[in-house]
Scaffold this motif. Structure first.
Motif, PDB file in Angstrom:
ATOM      1  N   VAL A  25       0.856  -1.179   0.000  1.00  0.00           N
ATOM      2  CA  VAL A  25       0.000   0.000   0.000  1.00  0.00           C
ATOM      3  C   VAL A  25       0.896   1.232   0.000  1.00  0.00           C
ATOM      4  N   ASP A  26       0.577   2.179  -0.856  1.00  0.00           N
ATOM      5  CA  ASP A  26       1.305   3.434  -0.887  1.00  0.00           C
ATOM      6  C   ASP A  26       0.962   4.216   0.375  1.00  0.00           C
ATOM      7  N   ALA A  28       1.339   7.317   1.317  1.00  0.00           N
ATOM      8  CA  ALA A  28       0.666   8.609   1.092  1.00  0.00           C
ATOM      9  C   ALA A  28      -0.797   8.402   0.728  1.00  0.00           C
ATOM     10  N   GLU A  29      -1.054   7.385  -0.112  1.00  0.00           N
ATOM     11  CA  GLU A  29      -2.437   7.062  -0.495  1.00  0.00           C
ATOM     12  C   GLU A  29      -3.237   6.605   0.720  1.00  0.00           C
ATOM     13  N   ALA A  30      -2.609   5.804   1.562  1.00  0.00           N
ATOM     14  CA  ALA A  30      -3.283   5.325   2.779  1.00  0.00           C
ATOM     15  C   ALA A  30      -3.620   6.493   3.702  1.00  0.00           C
ATOM     16  N   ASP A  32      -4.120   9.627   2.840  1.00  0.00           N
ATOM     17  CA  ASP A  32      -5.216  10.385   2.225  1.00  0.00           C
ATOM     18  C   ASP A  32      -6.550   9.687   2.451  1.00  0.00           C
ATOM     19  N   ARG A  33      -6.574   8.365   2.321  1.00  0.00           N
ATOM     20  CA  ARG A  33      -7.813   7.609   2.520  1.00  0.00           C
ATOM     21  C   ARG A  33      -8.298   7.728   3.967  1.00  0.00           C
ATOM     22  N   ARG A  35      -7.743  10.152   6.030  1.00  0.00           N
ATOM     23  CA  ARG A  35      -8.267  11.516   6.225  1.00  0.00           C
ATOM     24  C   ARG A  35      -9.656  11.683   5.610  1.00  0.00           C
ATOM     25  N   ARG A  36      -9.893  11.050   4.459  1.00  0.00           N
ATOM     26  CA  ARG A  36     -11.211  11.150   3.812  1.00  0.00           C
ATOM     27  C   ARG A  36     -12.286  10.408   4.596  1.00  0.00           C
ATOM     28  N   THR A  46       0.758  14.188   8.861  1.00  0.00           N
ATOM     29  CA  THR A  46       1.266  12.856   8.535  1.00  0.00           C
ATOM     30  C   THR A  46       1.989  12.258   9.733  1.00  0.00           C
TER      31      THR A  46
END
Length: 143
Positions: A25-26, A28-30, A32-33, A35-36, A46
């Motif tokens: 899993v990236d 940064a992508e994790a 962002d997810r 936080r959403r 972070t």
């Protein structure tokens, strides 16, 4: 590491071989997810999110090793209703861990919304009633 807590002593942590079999899993992508999807964590930096994730992993490991005893007390339980879950199912998982009564109060709010004004007011009123009843009982006993 996947963890799901449904009651005392019921934590399941995926074994290392299952965790390793998952696609990478990236980070940064994790972040962002997270936080959403989680309004509580949306404003975290972070570094703060990494600290929360490390603490969550440690917490899950400790919970997985803990074997709870039985408490000689009643229990006041608040359930955030989950779709499809039978009334009182989560509270019932605590029955083996208390000598007393498990009194469940189901709130129609999701878990992440329990700290909002309306659910907190309801929880506060119930706790205040219970404390008042205990104080009255104690003063009758002392008289």
């Amino acid at each position: 590491m996947d963890v799901h807590q449904t009651g005392p002593g019921s934590v399941s942590v995926l074994p290392p071989e299952e965790t390793a079999a998952r696609p990478a899993v990236d980070p940064a992508e994790a972040m962002d997810r997270i936080r959403r999807e989680d309004p509580v964590l949306a404003g975290f930096s972070t570094a703060e999110l990494r600290a929360v994730l490390r603490a969550s992993e440690t917490h899950a490991e400790l919970m997985a090793r803990h074997v709870p005893g039985r408490a000689d007390t009643d229990l006041l339980f608040f359930t955030a209703r989950r779709p499809g879950e039978p009334e009182g199912a989560l509270a019932a998982t605590w029955i083996p861990f208390t000598e007393g009564i498990v009194e469940n109060h189901t709130l129609e709010n999701g878990h992440l919304h329990l700290a909002e004004p309306e659910p907190l007011a309801r929880i506060g009123n119930i706790v205040a009633e219970k404390l008042s009843a205990l104080q009255k009982k104690e003063s009758r006993t002392q008289s």
